[in-house]
Design an enzyme around this catalytic site. Structure first.
Site, PDB file in Angstrom:
ATOM      1  CB  SER A 140      -0.907   0.029   1.172  1.00 35.12           C
ATOM      2  OG  SER A 140      -1.884   1.148   1.375  1.00 35.12           O
ATOM      3  N   GLY A 141       0.565   2.312  -0.851  1.00 33.25           N
ATOM      4  CA  GLY A 141       1.345   3.246  -0.951  1.00 33.25           C
ATOM      5  C   GLY A 141       2.766   3.413  -1.995  1.00 33.25           C
TER       6      GLY A 141
ATOM      7  CB  THR B 131      -3.495   3.494  -7.856  1.00 31.05           C
ATOM      8  OG1 THR B 131      -4.067   2.527  -7.017  1.00 31.05           O
ATOM      9  CG2 THR B 131      -4.599   4.425  -8.711  1.00 31.05           C
TER      10      THR B 131
ATOM     11  CG  ASN C 149      -1.749   5.589  -0.534  1.00 32.81           C
ATOM     12  OD1 ASN C 149      -1.882   6.926  -1.001  1.00 32.81           O
ATOM     13  ND2 ASN C 149      -2.036   4.686  -1.451  1.00 32.81           N
TER      14      ASN C 149
ATOM     15  CB  SER D  44      -5.370   3.453   0.586  1.00 29.55           C
ATOM     16  OG  SER D  44      -5.072   2.157   0.462  1.00 29.55           O
ATOM     17  CB  SER D  45      -6.859   1.044  -4.567  1.00 34.91           C
ATOM     18  OG  SER D  45      -6.095   1.673  -5.165  1.00 34.91           O
TER      19      SER D  45
ATOM     20  N   GLY E 129      -2.106  -4.401  -2.504  1.00 32.41           N
ATOM     21  CA  GLY E 129      -0.907  -5.244  -1.894  1.00 32.41           C
ATOM     22  C   GLY E 129      -0.855  -5.883  -0.583  1.00 32.41           C
TER      23      GLY E 129
ATOM     24  CD  GLU F 199      -4.215  -3.861   3.177  1.00 31.73           C
ATOM     25  OE1 GLU F 199      -5.293  -4.182   3.964  1.00 31.73           O
ATOM     26  OE2 GLU F 199      -4.595  -2.958   2.590  1.00 31.73           O
TER      27      GLU F 199
HETATM   28  P1  ATP Z   1      -2.689   1.151  -2.328  1.00 32.45           P
HETATM   29  O1  ATP Z   1      -2.337  -0.198  -2.148  1.00 32.45           O
HETATM   30  O2  ATP Z   1      -2.998   1.869  -0.978  1.00 32.45           O
HETATM   31  O3  ATP Z   1      -3.881   1.626  -3.258  1.00 32.45           O
HETATM   32  P2  ATP Z   1      -0.802   2.436  -4.180  1.00 32.45           P
HETATM   33  O4  ATP Z   1       0.236   1.410  -4.479  1.00 32.45           O
HETATM   34  O5  ATP Z   1      -1.825   2.390  -5.279  1.00 32.45           O
HETATM   35  O6  ATP Z   1      -1.423   2.135  -2.757  1.00 32.45           O
HETATM   36  P3  ATP Z   1      -0.630   5.081  -4.917  1.00 32.45           P
HETATM   37  O7  ATP Z   1      -1.782   5.602  -4.655  1.00 32.45           O
HETATM   38  O8  ATP Z   1      -0.457   4.900  -6.599  1.00 32.45           O
HETATM   39  O9  ATP Z   1      -0.314   3.920  -4.237  1.00 32.45           O
HETATM   40  O10 ATP Z   1       0.483   6.287  -4.558  1.00 32.45           O
HETATM   41  C1  ATP Z   1       0.698   6.575  -3.531  1.00 32.45           C
HETATM   42  C2  ATP Z   1       0.946   8.175  -3.439  1.00 32.45           C
HETATM   43  O11 ATP Z   1       2.206   8.330  -3.864  1.00 32.45           O
HETATM   44  C3  ATP Z   1       0.397   8.813  -4.576  1.00 32.45           C
HETATM   45  O12 ATP Z   1      -0.943   9.573  -4.260  1.00 32.45           O
HETATM   46  C4  ATP Z   1       1.180   9.979  -5.159  1.00 32.45           C
HETATM   47  O13 ATP Z   1       1.288  10.989  -4.094  1.00 32.45           O
HETATM   48  C5  ATP Z   1       2.603   9.015  -4.806  1.00 32.45           C
HETATM   49  N1  ATP Z   1       3.059   8.642  -6.027  1.00 32.45           N
HETATM   50  C6  ATP Z   1       3.142   7.285  -6.487  1.00 32.45           C
HETATM   51  N2  ATP Z   1       3.716   7.116  -7.687  1.00 32.45           N
HETATM   52  C7  ATP Z   1       4.248   8.278  -8.017  1.00 32.45           C
HETATM   53  C8  ATP Z   1       4.632   8.846  -9.163  1.00 32.45           C
HETATM   54  N3  ATP Z   1       5.038   7.916 -10.351  1.00 32.45           N
HETATM   55  N4  ATP Z   1       5.215  10.102  -9.407  1.00 32.45           N
HETATM   56  C9  ATP Z   1       4.869  10.988  -8.196  1.00 32.45           C
HETATM   57  N5  ATP Z   1       4.350  10.652  -6.992  1.00 32.45           N
HETATM   58  C10 ATP Z   1       3.759   9.242  -7.153  1.00 32.45           C
HETATM   59 MG    MG Z   2      -3.899   2.084  -5.522  1.00 35.34          MG
END
Ligand code: ATP
Ligand code: MG
Length: 696
Positions: free
Chosen positions: A102-103, A107, A154, A157-158, A385, A387
């Site tokens: 997560s984070g 996404t 996050n 977070s999705s 992911g 957890e």
């Molecule tokens: P979850 O499993 O909780 O959904 P995730 O893996 O989908 O988490 P994201 O929501 O994609 O995580 O990323 C978390 C935060 O990190 C985003 O809101 C953004 O602020 C930052 N981030 C992630 N990837 C990038 C990137 N390529 N460039 C800039 N910032 C990023």
């Molecule tokens: Mg996500």
């Protein structure tokens, strides 16, 4: 090839020494130097930069468009391009599996990929294709509003798994799509841990809607007034801007052609859920009743059901036994359980309805629609992911099981892919050993013996079965399992503090689960009365979400499948689907727990590298051949280093030319010649070739 990329090593396969330390070290050097992507062959490892970067601009799109992976510094665009090319040129269905905790940036990665594909397609500027691209991109903002929430890990977070197919026509332009959603964490609707929020949409609605809408939904702009969202209300220091996001969601809904009545229904349901949460009960001489009318009336109004009937459904249930229909009043606990179950189910149904509504829009078959002519597709998987929380429940159990399945797929496919390529090219190849986490998948999913089956058996039991009894049953059947322990089995185990805990040794680490709530969450009971009530809603959109409410009371209903079994079935289908496609991987890594662009937490990164199996991945890639390339391309790149091939080789096929060149330079011991490609075992050879090229 990484010659252009000076910070650290752009492909882990080219590291001098492969060890956990060296891999983490390279990631650190690259992260500090602002390089967020590194390859393992074709696998893209991405580290969250936690800052906005300028590397997704149109210039970058141009730089990566129609290029080979090795021609430019590592970038997720290169992978997106490879996926698109593979699909377009080979006519194969492909998929991109994005994993990480997560984070870590899954996404964001999925959105970057979609935007890249949108940017490089439709050179003819066809309207229908533009429409589809627009919908695919806009649908994200709707899905995130209703499926994402701020968690302690996050801010966005999705809380659901998403798999999106993008359909392409014979020219490689997107002409349709389809979203599949997996297990929404609906318990969040009624409860959030300290520091977390409910799904974004609740806050977006009360901060973003007009005064008139607010009034008609009988709401106030104060999250603290609503039980279901108040714990997240004080949380103002998030990066989210609910008001602007509300506008974005409204825009997206309008782009997707949601009708006014549909949009209104969606927000009414959200408001209805908030009012439901404010309904409380009192107990008076064994009779449970709702206290006060306001919340009840408001909820009934917004869900378009009769307040009396809602009141009845909340305080009693109708049961049919032996052809007779009787009423049974709830206990206080049952009433509260029922209310929360209703709120969760209403929200879950709404979410699923929104997803199918989005699908309906993307694939609308207008007379000019090219959708039916789609030829191939690219699937993008962005799923929760692994957890580990302080307290882990049924949801984490499902999410972690999902990650076990994906990890298994990763290992198998990455190996399978390698081995198949060697076979196809006629290269001698010895199978590589790898840790097979099948044993953990079995622990969860095996028929009769696995945890899901034991849980279902307990749910089927007519007598009163408690969570503790379930744990006992698990202990009995799983005593000997290497990856399972509970306090009852091992009283000396200090890590397990309570008798209600059990531990699973997952591939990604040990997780202690608390059995409390497992049975209820697995059964996922919603009293029939609620289903009938919502089916009778005067709002046709809501009624449509509840077809099961049409069933006659006296008809014996088939026991619905448990949440665990439904999840398992959906996971098996997902894996089958991914297996049928050419897979590409993006492995996301989170550099620190504090969302900082400058902190590289060695320990946290090391843990992720370990459980993502990156070292294994590099070794597999390297034990085979670190580099492979088609003869024509290879010759084009290196022909200047040999007198036989420069300026042109005229003595036979490209393969012959490559052979002469490699013989002359003394590299032939390290390579094998496949039918269409040269395979180079050691990265050193590649270095040497690059060196020879640079020295000219
Ligand atoms: P979850 O499993 O909780 O959904 P995730 O893996 O989908 O988490 P994201 O929501 O994609 O995580 O990323 C978390 C935060 O990190 C985003 O809101 C953004 O602020 C930052 N981030 C992630 N990837 C990038 C990137 N390529 N460039 C800039 N910032 C990023
Ligand atoms: Mg996500």
């Amino acid at each position: 090839m990484v010659a252009h990329d000076e910070v650290g090593i752009g492909d882990f396969v080219l590291l001098d020494e492969i060890s956990l330390e060296k891999v983490v070290e390279n990631l650190r050097v690259r992260f500090n130097g602002g390089k967020i992507y590194t390859y393992i062959g074709e696998v893209c490892v991405s580290i969250n930069p936690y800052r906005s970067t300028s590397i997704y601009s149109p210039d970058y799109v141009d730089k990566y468009k129609d290029r080979e992976l090795f021609e430019n510094p590592p970038h997720i665009f290169a992978v997106a391009d490879a996926v698109h090319k593979e699909m377009k040129q080979q006519g194969r269905d492909t998929c991109i599996v994005i994993s990480g905790e997560s984070g870590s940036g899954k996404t964001e990665a999925s959105k970057i990929i979609m935007k890249y594909i949108a940017a490089v397609t439709n050179i003819d500027g066809q309207q229908e294709i533009e429409r589809v691209k627009n919908i695919l991109i806009q649908s994200n903002s709707i899905l995130e509003s209703f499926g994402n929430a701020k968690t302690n890990r996050n801010d966005n977070s999705s809380r659901f798994g998403k798999y999106m197919d993008i359909n392409f026509d014979f020219k490689g332009d997107p002409v349709g799509g389809d979203v599949t959603n997996y297990l929404l964490e609906k318990s969040r609707v009624v409860y959030q841990q300290k520091g977390e929020r409910n799904f974004h949409c609740f806050y977006q609605l009360i901060h973003g809607c007009s005064e008139a809408d607010l009034k008609s939904m009988r709401l106030v702009r104060d999250p603290a007034s609503y039980n279901y969202i108040k714990s997240g209300a004080s949380n103002s220091q998030t990066s989210l801007n609910d008001k602007t996001d509300y506008k974005a969601v409204m825009n997206a809904m309008s782009t997707l052609g949601f009708k006014h009545t549909e949009t209104q229904t969606i927000w009414n349901v959200i408001a209805g859920v908030m009012h439901l949460g404010n309904i409380t009960f009192t107990l008076d001489e064994d009779t449970v009743s709702t206290s006060g009318d306001k919340a009840l009336n408001d909820a009934a109004h917004l869900l378009s059901v009769s307040p009396t009937e809602l009141n009845d459904a909340l305080t009693q249930r109708i049961i049919a036994a032996g052809g007779e229909v009787m009423q049974k009043t709830h206990t206080l606990v049952e009433a509260e359980y029922g209310r929360d179950a209703l709120a969760k189910a209403v929200y879950d149904k709404l979410f699923t309805w929104i997803v199918s509504r989005i699908n309906g829009t993307i694939n609308v078959s207008s007379p000019n629609s090219t959708y039916k002519r789609y030829r191939t597709l690219i699937g993008v998987l962005d799923i929760y992911g692994f957890e580990i929380f302080d307290s882990n429940s049924f949801e984490q159990f499902c999410i972690n099981y999902c990650n076990e399945k994906l990890q298994q797929l990763f290992i198998e496919l990455v190996l399978k892919q390698e081995q198949e390529e060697y076979k196809k090219e006629g290269i001698a190849w010895q199978n590589i050993e790898y840790f097979n986490n099948q044993i953990i998948c079995d622990l969860v999913e095996q028929n009769h013996k696995g945890i899901l089956s034991i849980m279902d058996e307990a749910c089927l039991n007519v007598g009163k079965v408690t969570d503790e009894m379930l744990l006992e049953a698990m202990d009995k059947k799983l005593t000997a399992h290497k990856h399972y322990t509970s306090r009852q089995l091992k009283p000396t185990d200090k890590e397990l503090e309570h008798k209600t805990q059990f531990r699973i040794k997952h591939y990604a680490g040990d997780v202690v689960y608390n059995i409390n709530g497992f049975l209820d969450k697995n059964k996922d009971t919603l009293f029939q009365d609620f289903k009938r009530l919502l089916f009778k809603s005067k709002n046709p959109v809501i009624s449509e979400m509840w077809p099961e409410g049409a069933q006659d009371i006296t008809k014996t209903t088939k026991r619905p499948q448990t949440a665990g079994t439904l999840f398992k079935t959906s996971m098996i289908a997902l894996i089958k689907n991914l297996t049928s496609k050419e897979p590409f991987y993006v492995r996301c890594i989170k550099p620190n727990e504090v969302k900082s662009p400058v902190v590289f937490d060695e320990e946290r990164v090391e843990h992720q590298v370990r459980y993502l199996g990156l070292v294994e991945n590099i070794l597999v890639r390297r034990a085979g051949f670190a580099h492979r390339q088609r003869y024509d391309k290879f010759l084009k790149r290196y022909k200047m280093i040999s007198q036989y091939t420069w300026p042109n080789f005229r003595g036979g096929s490209d393969k012959d030319g490559v052979k002469m060149m490699m013989d002359e330079k003394g590299f032939s011991n390290d390579v094998q010649y496949g039918h269409t490609k040269i395979f180079i075992r050691s990265p050193r050879t590649l270095f040497a070739l690059e060196q020879a090229r640079n020295d000219l």
